[in-house]
Design a protein around this motif. Structure first.
Motif, PDB file in Angstrom:
ATOM      1  N   ASP A  13      -1.196  -3.648   1.591  1.00 21.06           N
ATOM      2  CA  ASP A  13      -2.614  -4.101   1.302  1.00 21.06           C
ATOM      3  C   ASP A  13      -3.488  -2.956   0.902  1.00 21.06           C
ATOM      4  N   VAL A  22      -3.621  -2.759  -8.960  1.00 24.59           N
ATOM      5  CA  VAL A  22      -4.967  -3.484  -9.148  1.00 24.59           C
ATOM      6  C   VAL A  22      -5.374  -3.041 -10.417  1.00 24.59           C
ATOM      7  N   VAL A  42      -3.033  -9.363   0.089  1.00 23.39           N
ATOM      8  CA  VAL A  42      -4.378  -9.385  -0.640  1.00 23.39           C
ATOM      9  C   VAL A  42      -4.901  -7.809  -0.536  1.00 23.39           C
ATOM     10  N   PRO A  43      -4.915  -7.232  -1.574  1.00 23.04           N
ATOM     11  CA  PRO A  43      -5.383  -5.950  -1.780  1.00 23.04           C
ATOM     12  C   PRO A  43      -6.685  -5.466  -1.020  1.00 23.04           C
ATOM     13  N   ALA A  47      -9.506  -6.688  -4.669  1.00 18.74           N
ATOM     14  CA  ALA A  47      -9.036  -8.056  -4.567  1.00 18.74           C
ATOM     15  C   ALA A  47      -9.727  -9.163  -5.783  1.00 18.74           C
ATOM     16  N   GLU A  48     -10.868  -8.743  -5.923  1.00 15.53           N
ATOM     17  CA  GLU A  48     -11.754  -9.686  -6.799  1.00 15.53           C
ATOM     18  C   GLU A  48     -11.146  -9.280  -8.134  1.00 15.53           C
ATOM     19  N   ALA A  51      -8.467 -11.754  -8.601  1.00 19.41           N
ATOM     20  CA  ALA A  51      -8.815 -13.134  -8.307  1.00 19.41           C
ATOM     21  C   ALA A  51      -8.362 -14.179  -9.432  1.00 19.41           C
ATOM     22  N   HIS A  54      -3.487 -13.893  -8.488  1.00 16.66           N
ATOM     23  CA  HIS A  54      -2.723 -13.290  -7.019  1.00 16.66           C
ATOM     24  C   HIS A  54      -1.963 -14.439  -6.321  1.00 16.66           C
TER      25      HIS A  54
END
Length: 90
Positions: A13, A22, A42-43, A47-48, A51, A54
């Motif tokens: 992660d 990412v 989830v990184p 993560a956003e 989104a 994933h």
């Protein structure tokens, strides 16, 4: 004709491979030329940026066979054209 599909597979992660993955995934998504999905934990950072693109695969450690099976099943279901294994365990 469907857009090419690129799958990124992570087993961690955080760290350099995750950060690069990412950024690569987001850059490709922004082109609109390919469909991208990231499979893995989830990184912790960014993560956003992925989104909605994933698929959660929790990985306990390098001997986590269940995580490997789950990742394989998800990848087969999605049918990517390219799989980018982003770290040494992937």
């Amino acid at each position: 004709m469907r857009r090419p599909r690129i799958a990124y597979l992570l087993t961690q992660d955080s760290g350099g491979p995750v950060d690069v993955t990412v950024r690569l995934a987001r850059a490709l998504l922004d082109t609109g030329d390919v469909d991208v999905r990231v499979f893995g934990p989830v990184p912790l950072r960014g993560a956003e940026a992925v989104a909605g693109r994933h698929e959660l695969v929790e990985v306990g450690d390098k001997t986590d066979v269940r995580a490997g099976r789950r990742a394989r099943a998800l990848l087969r279901d999605w049918r990517p054209d390219v799989v980018h294994a982003a770290d040494r365990r992937a």
